[in-house]
Structures are given as structure tokens and as C-alpha cells.
Design a protein around this motif. Structure first.
Motif, PDB file in Angstrom:
ATOM      1  N   LEU A  19      39.128  30.042  47.593  1.00 40.11           N
ATOM      2  CA  LEU A  19      37.810  30.426  47.076  1.00 40.11           C
ATOM      3  C   LEU A  19      37.763  31.916  46.753  1.00 40.11           C
ATOM      4  O   LEU A  19      37.110  32.325  45.789  1.00 40.11           O
ATOM      5  N   GLY A  20      38.476  32.723  47.533  1.00 42.44           N
ATOM      6  CA  GLY A  20      38.596  34.142  47.205  1.00 42.44           C
ATOM      7  C   GLY A  20      39.298  34.341  45.871  1.00 42.44           C
ATOM      8  O   GLY A  20      38.902  35.195  45.063  1.00 42.44           O
ATOM      9  N   ASP A  21      40.338  33.539  45.629  1.00 45.72           N
ATOM     10  CA  ASP A  21      41.042  33.603  44.349  1.00 45.72           C
ATOM     11  C   ASP A  21      40.103  33.226  43.201  1.00 45.72           C
ATOM     12  O   ASP A  21      40.123  33.855  42.136  1.00 45.72           O
ATOM     13  N   VAL A  22      39.276  32.202  43.412  1.00 43.84           N
ATOM     14  CA  VAL A  22      38.304  31.790  42.389  1.00 43.84           C
ATOM     15  C   VAL A  22      37.326  32.928  42.109  1.00 43.84           C
ATOM     16  O   VAL A  22      37.054  33.264  40.955  1.00 43.84           O
ATOM     17  N   GLN A  23      36.814  33.539  43.177  1.00 46.92           N
ATOM     18  CA  GLN A  23      35.877  34.651  42.991  1.00 46.92           C
ATOM     19  C   GLN A  23      36.516  35.806  42.224  1.00 46.92           C
ATOM     20  O   GLN A  23      35.870  36.420  41.370  1.00 46.92           O
ATOM     21  N   ALA A  24      37.768  36.091  42.513  1.00 45.78           N
ATOM     22  CA  ALA A  24      38.471  37.168  41.802  1.00 45.78           C
ATOM     23  C   ALA A  24      38.559  36.863  40.312  1.00 45.78           C
ATOM     24  O   ALA A  24      38.312  37.740  39.478  1.00 45.78           O
ATOM     25  N   MET A  25      38.867  35.624  39.982  1.00 43.81           N
ATOM     26  CA  MET A  25      38.995  35.262  38.568  1.00 43.81           C
ATOM     27  C   MET A  25      37.640  35.270  37.864  1.00 43.81           C
ATOM     28  O   MET A  25      37.542  35.664  36.699  1.00 43.81           O
ATOM     29  N   ILE A  26      36.591  34.866  38.571  1.00 39.82           N
ATOM     30  CA  ILE A  26      35.251  34.930  37.987  1.00 39.82           C
ATOM     31  C   ILE A  26      34.882  36.386  37.710  1.00 39.82           C
ATOM     32  O   ILE A  26      34.339  36.712  36.644  1.00 39.82           O
ATOM     33  N   GLU A  27      35.197  37.273  38.651  1.00 39.59           N
ATOM     34  CA  GLU A  27      34.917  38.689  38.439  1.00 39.59           C
ATOM     35  C   GLU A  27      35.664  39.220  37.222  1.00 39.59           C
ATOM     36  O   GLU A  27      35.104  39.974  36.412  1.00 39.59           O
TER      37      GLU A  27
END
Length: 93
Positions: A50-58
Motif C-alpha cells: 500500500l505504501g508503494d501504491v501511495q508513492a505511485m499515486i503521488e
């Protein structure tokens, strides 16, 4: 679509799939199952994905394609309102 946008979307897609896969493992084996040859639980794996997902959204927001922090916030608030009506989840937002 330029190459940076394309690559960002591809990586976001991959990260979303990886998060979904870990969720499946949690349903099958539980959140506390430790992955063989590691000390990582399924729950910790989900947190990392989920941290990886948040990074990509950012990064997607940073590309200034029209996806904004404000737009994401508004979409999130709408989702909370829907969940209040259509789920049994406790929503205090």
C-alpha cells in the motif's frame, strides 16, 4: 501520452495488483502468516504494498495530468459518504 506517464501508470497498475495479491493471501492464510524464509507477515507485506501504491499515486499527481491532491481528497470523502450508507463499516470522517 508521454513515456513517463505511461511508465508511471504501468508501475501503479503493477503495485495495485501486488496489493490485491497480498489481500488474497490474508484471506487464505491470515494476516499473521509469516512468509517462508523471512520474518515478514502478510499484514506487513500489505502495508509495504500500500505504501508503494501511495508513492505511485503521488508521482501521478506530480505529473500534473489533472489528477490532483484536492480531487483525490474529494473522491475519498465521497467514498466515505457512500460507505456510511451502503456498508457496515464505522466511518468517522
Amino acid at each position: 501520452m508521454n513515456e513517463e506517464t505511461r511508465e508511471t501508470l504501468i508501475i501503479l497498475q503493477e503495485e495495485l495488483i501486488e496489493a490485491a495479491q497480498v489481500i488474497s493471501k490474508i484471506f487464505r492464510f491470515g494476516p499473521d502468516q509469516i512468509i517462508p524464509n523471512s520474518d515478514t507477515t502478510n499484514l506487513h507485506r500489505l502495508e509495504a504494498e500500500l505504501g508503494d501504491v501511495q508513492a505511485m499515486i503521488e508521482l501521478l499527481v506530480d505529473l500534473k495530468l489533472g489528477i490532483t491532491d484536492q480531487g483525490l481528497f474529494e473522491a475519498k470523502m465521497k467514498k466515505f459518504e457512500k460507505l456510511k450508507c451502503w456498508s457496515n463499516l464505522t466511518i468517522n470522517k
